[in-house]
Design an enzyme around this catalytic site. Structure first.
Site, mmCIF file in Angstrom:
data_model
loop_
_atom_site.group_PDB
_atom_site.id
_atom_site.type_symbol
_atom_site.label_atom_id
_atom_site.label_comp_id
_atom_site.label_asym_id
_atom_site.label_seq_id
_atom_site.Cartn_x
_atom_site.Cartn_y
_atom_site.Cartn_z
ATOM 1 N N SER A 140 0.833 -1.198 0.000
ATOM 2 C CA SER A 140 0.000 0.000 0.000
ATOM 3 C C SER A 140 0.867 1.247 0.000
ATOM 4 O O SER A 140 2.015 1.218 0.455
ATOM 5 C CB SER A 140 -0.903 0.019 1.243
ATOM 6 O OG SER A 140 -1.565 1.265 1.385
ATOM 7 N N TYR A 153 -2.507 -0.109 10.119
ATOM 8 C CA TYR A 153 -2.547 -0.546 8.725
ATOM 9 C C TYR A 153 -1.209 -0.280 8.043
ATOM 10 O O TYR A 153 -0.679 -1.134 7.331
ATOM 11 C CB TYR A 153 -3.669 0.186 7.995
ATOM 12 C CG TYR A 153 -3.786 -0.168 6.534
ATOM 13 C CD1 TYR A 153 -4.250 -1.419 6.133
ATOM 14 C CD2 TYR A 153 -3.452 0.753 5.537
ATOM 15 C CE1 TYR A 153 -4.363 -1.745 4.799
ATOM 16 C CE2 TYR A 153 -3.556 0.433 4.204
ATOM 17 C CZ TYR A 153 -4.016 -0.822 3.827
ATOM 18 O OH TYR A 153 -4.118 -1.141 2.505
#
Length: 251
Positions: A140, A153
């Site tokens: 990501s 995250y």
């Protein structure tokens, strides 16, 4: 077709990037093992069948070693080999460093990081036997750039990025490549749900759009194309590479 006679596992292929990637691989001739923790990947399998492709649905939680073993063994029983592993399964939970709960931290680490580790560990021996294989990990932009309200995250996707480099280093001389794709903000069903259920959905939507200098959100299909490129034999000189597709978000 780029992946004719190839066998591909795509975890987390019930929706979004995973579904788009699975459909794209099948369109290019691959036999695809689609996976989700629920029945959602059955819809992916139906879409593949409707276009004349071949796929196998395997329900399983990648954070559980027994499920991972079943995903790999079922694929091998059905197709006899594994050419490509796409580690796409993941979850996003918000949180700042001061308020991320231990439960949320563990959930993201278990699925995003541990799940990637377990799948790699289970697949590598079969790739080593054949001295060939490609692994593509969905990391990501959160692993490359500091984001607000994405503490846990970011940490989990940073682990995925580090594993990518470590795997590439371990097996570069044994025919196995490992690369990562780092998406920016992609308009997946998961993101749409977060927008719709925000206290102010319109404000949330604008915030997501505004953080992309390119002026729009990415599509699952755009990320799928990058995944296919990283897995393609025509990218055989590429390993330990990071394809960042973020609409300019990293600028």
């Amino acid at each position: 077709m780029r992946f004719k006679d190839k066998v591909v596992i795509v975890t987390g292929s019930g929706a979004g990037i995973g579904r788009a990637a699975a459909i794209a691989f099948a369109r290019e001739g691959a036999k695809v093992a689609v996976n989700s923790v629920s029945q959602t990947a059955l819809e992916t399998q139906k879409a593949i069948a409707a276009s004349g492709g071949e796929s196998l649905f395997i329900k399983g939680d990648v954070s559980k070693s027994e499920d991972v073993k079943n995903i790999v063994e079922t694929t091998l029983q059905a197709y006899g080999k594994i050419d490509v592993l796409v580690n796409n399964a993941g979850i996003v939970l918000g949180g700042h460093p001061h308020d991320t709960t231990e439960e949320d931290w563990d959930r993201m680490m278990n699925v995003n990081a541990k799940g990637t580790f377990l799948m790699i560990r289970e697949v590598i021996p079969h790739m080593l036997e054949r001295k060939t294989g490609a692994i593509v990990n969905t990391s990501s932009i959160a692993a490359q750039k500091g984001l607000i309200n994405r503490f846990g995250y970011s940490a989990s996707k940073g682990a995925v990025l580090s594993m990518t480099h470590a795997v590439a280093a371990e097996y570069a001389d044994q025919g196995i490549r490992c690369n990562a794709v780092c998406p920016g903000t992609i308009l997946t069903p998961s993101l749409q749900y977060r927008i719709d259920h925000a206290p102010d959905p319109e404000k949330q939507r604008k915030e997501f759009f505004q953080r992309q200098p390119i002026g729009r959100l990415g599509t699952p299909e755009e990320i799928a194309e990058a995944i296919l490129f990283a897995a393609d034999d025509r990218a055989a000189f590429m390993t330990s590479s990071v394809i960042s597709i973020n609409g300019g978000m990293i600028i």
